[in-house]
Design a protein around this motif. Structure first.
Motif, PDB file in Angstrom:
ATOM      1  N   PHE A 218       0.858  -1.179   0.000  1.00  0.00           N
ATOM      2  CA  PHE A 218       0.000   0.000   0.000  1.00  0.00           C
ATOM      3  C   PHE A 218       0.895   1.229   0.000  1.00  0.00           C
ATOM      4  O   PHE A 218       1.838   1.310   0.788  1.00  0.00           O
ATOM      5  CB  PHE A 218      -0.901   0.006   1.234  1.00  0.00           C
ATOM      6  N   TYR A 219       0.578   2.168  -0.868  1.00  0.00           N
ATOM      7  CA  TYR A 219       1.397   3.375  -0.959  1.00  0.00           C
ATOM      8  C   TYR A 219       0.492   4.594  -1.082  1.00  0.00           C
ATOM      9  O   TYR A 219      -0.644   4.496  -1.540  1.00  0.00           O
ATOM     10  CB  TYR A 219       2.378   3.272  -2.143  1.00  0.00           C
ATOM     11  N   PRO A 220       0.993   5.770  -0.672  1.00  0.00           N
ATOM     12  CA  PRO A 220       0.135   6.958  -0.617  1.00  0.00           C
ATOM     13  C   PRO A 220      -0.332   7.520  -1.959  1.00  0.00           C
ATOM     14  O   PRO A 220      -1.504   7.813  -2.122  1.00  0.00           O
ATOM     15  CB  PRO A 220       0.991   7.987   0.129  1.00  0.00           C
ATOM     16  N   LYS A 221       0.573   7.679  -2.943  1.00  0.00           N
ATOM     17  CA  LYS A 221       0.153   8.406  -4.142  1.00  0.00           C
ATOM     18  C   LYS A 221       1.063   8.142  -5.332  1.00  0.00           C
ATOM     19  O   LYS A 221       2.281   8.139  -5.205  1.00  0.00           O
ATOM     20  CB  LYS A 221       0.144   9.909  -3.832  1.00  0.00           C
TER      21      LYS A 221
ATOM     22  N   LYS B  90      -1.519  10.514  10.265  1.00  0.00           N
ATOM     23  CA  LYS B  90      -0.121  10.774   9.939  1.00  0.00           C
ATOM     24  C   LYS B  90       0.227  12.175  10.431  1.00  0.00           C
ATOM     25  O   LYS B  90      -0.642  13.031  10.497  1.00  0.00           O
ATOM     26  CB  LYS B  90       0.100  10.695   8.419  1.00  0.00           C
ATOM     27  N   ASN B  91       1.481  12.366  10.727  1.00  0.00           N
ATOM     28  CA  ASN B  91       1.948  13.663  11.190  1.00  0.00           C
ATOM     29  C   ASN B  91       2.888  14.234  10.139  1.00  0.00           C
ATOM     30  O   ASN B  91       3.998  13.750   9.964  1.00  0.00           O
ATOM     31  CB  ASN B  91       2.658  13.497  12.534  1.00  0.00           C
ATOM     32  N   MET B  92       2.422  15.235   9.396  1.00  0.00           N
ATOM     33  CA  MET B  92       3.223  15.851   8.351  1.00  0.00           C
ATOM     34  C   MET B  92       3.589  17.266   8.781  1.00  0.00           C
ATOM     35  O   MET B  92       2.711  18.142   8.848  1.00  0.00           O
ATOM     36  CB  MET B  92       2.434  15.911   7.033  1.00  0.00           C
TER      37      MET B  92
ATOM     38  N   GLY C 296      -4.286   9.430   6.229  1.00  0.00           N
ATOM     39  CA  GLY C 296      -3.760   9.018   4.939  1.00  0.00           C
ATOM     40  C   GLY C 296      -3.289   7.577   4.960  1.00  0.00           C
ATOM     41  O   GLY C 296      -3.344   6.897   5.993  1.00  0.00           O
ATOM     42  N   VAL C 297      -2.823   7.127   3.805  1.00  0.00           N
ATOM     43  CA  VAL C 297      -2.307   5.765   3.672  1.00  0.00           C
ATOM     44  C   VAL C 297      -0.894   5.725   4.246  1.00  0.00           C
ATOM     45  O   VAL C 297      -0.024   6.483   3.828  1.00  0.00           O
ATOM     46  CB  VAL C 297      -2.289   5.319   2.191  1.00  0.00           C
TER      47      VAL C 297
END
Length: 151
Positions: free
Chosen positions: A35-38, A107-109, A116-117
């Motif tokens: 699984f990946y974000p984008k 998630k912490n951005m 998010g993924v």
């Protein structure tokens, strides 16, 4: 993350060509489900390209590679063609599979909390059982890590 030793949740998702792909069609083979974000982001691109480069070795070990994100079929098609990715990308726009595999998380951005993924990878055996589960994997290292996990 789902527990090692549990049955992998079954699913059917459209691939980069819009064709339905069901997890159960891979019974009898090992499945690396990542699984990946984008699509088309630096980390995701490197991860996908590394999986692509190692794909012959995955196949030698009886494994298929499936990438999943919430991007559209059209986005996956462009991503696959741009980088000549030789494996299946699955579109989960409704996030049903992403949630079933417990990879939709906070998630912490840069100090800001978002959902998010989380980049995660599962190794599913020939009987559909999760035998390895890795969360928060490093994009560049993950493909080799997964290859090393295959016996």
């Amino acid at each position: 993350m789902l527990e090692v030793g549990t049955k992998a949740p079954d699913f059917t998702l459209p691939d980069q060509d819009g064709n339905p792909v069901a997890l159960k069609i891979f019974r009898g083979q090992k499945v690396v489900l990542y699984f990946y974000p984008k699509d088309n982001t630096p980390g995701c691109t490197k991860q996908a390209c590394n999986f692509g480069e190692l794909l012959p070795q995955f196949r030698e070990k009886g494994a298929v590679v499936l990438g999943v994100s919430k991007d559209s079929v059209a986005s996956h098609k462009k991503f696959q063609e741009k980088y000549n990715l030789p494996f299946t990308l699955l579109s989960d726009t409704e996030q049903k599979v992403i949630q079933a595999y417990d990879v939709w998380q906070e998630k912490n951005m840069y100090g800001k909390k978002t959902m998010g993924v989380v980049r995660s990878t599962y190794l599913i055996d020939e009987k559909g059982i999760i035998v390895k589960a890795f969360g928060k994997v490093k994009a560049v290292e993950n493909p080799q890590q997964m290859l090393d996990e295959l016996k």
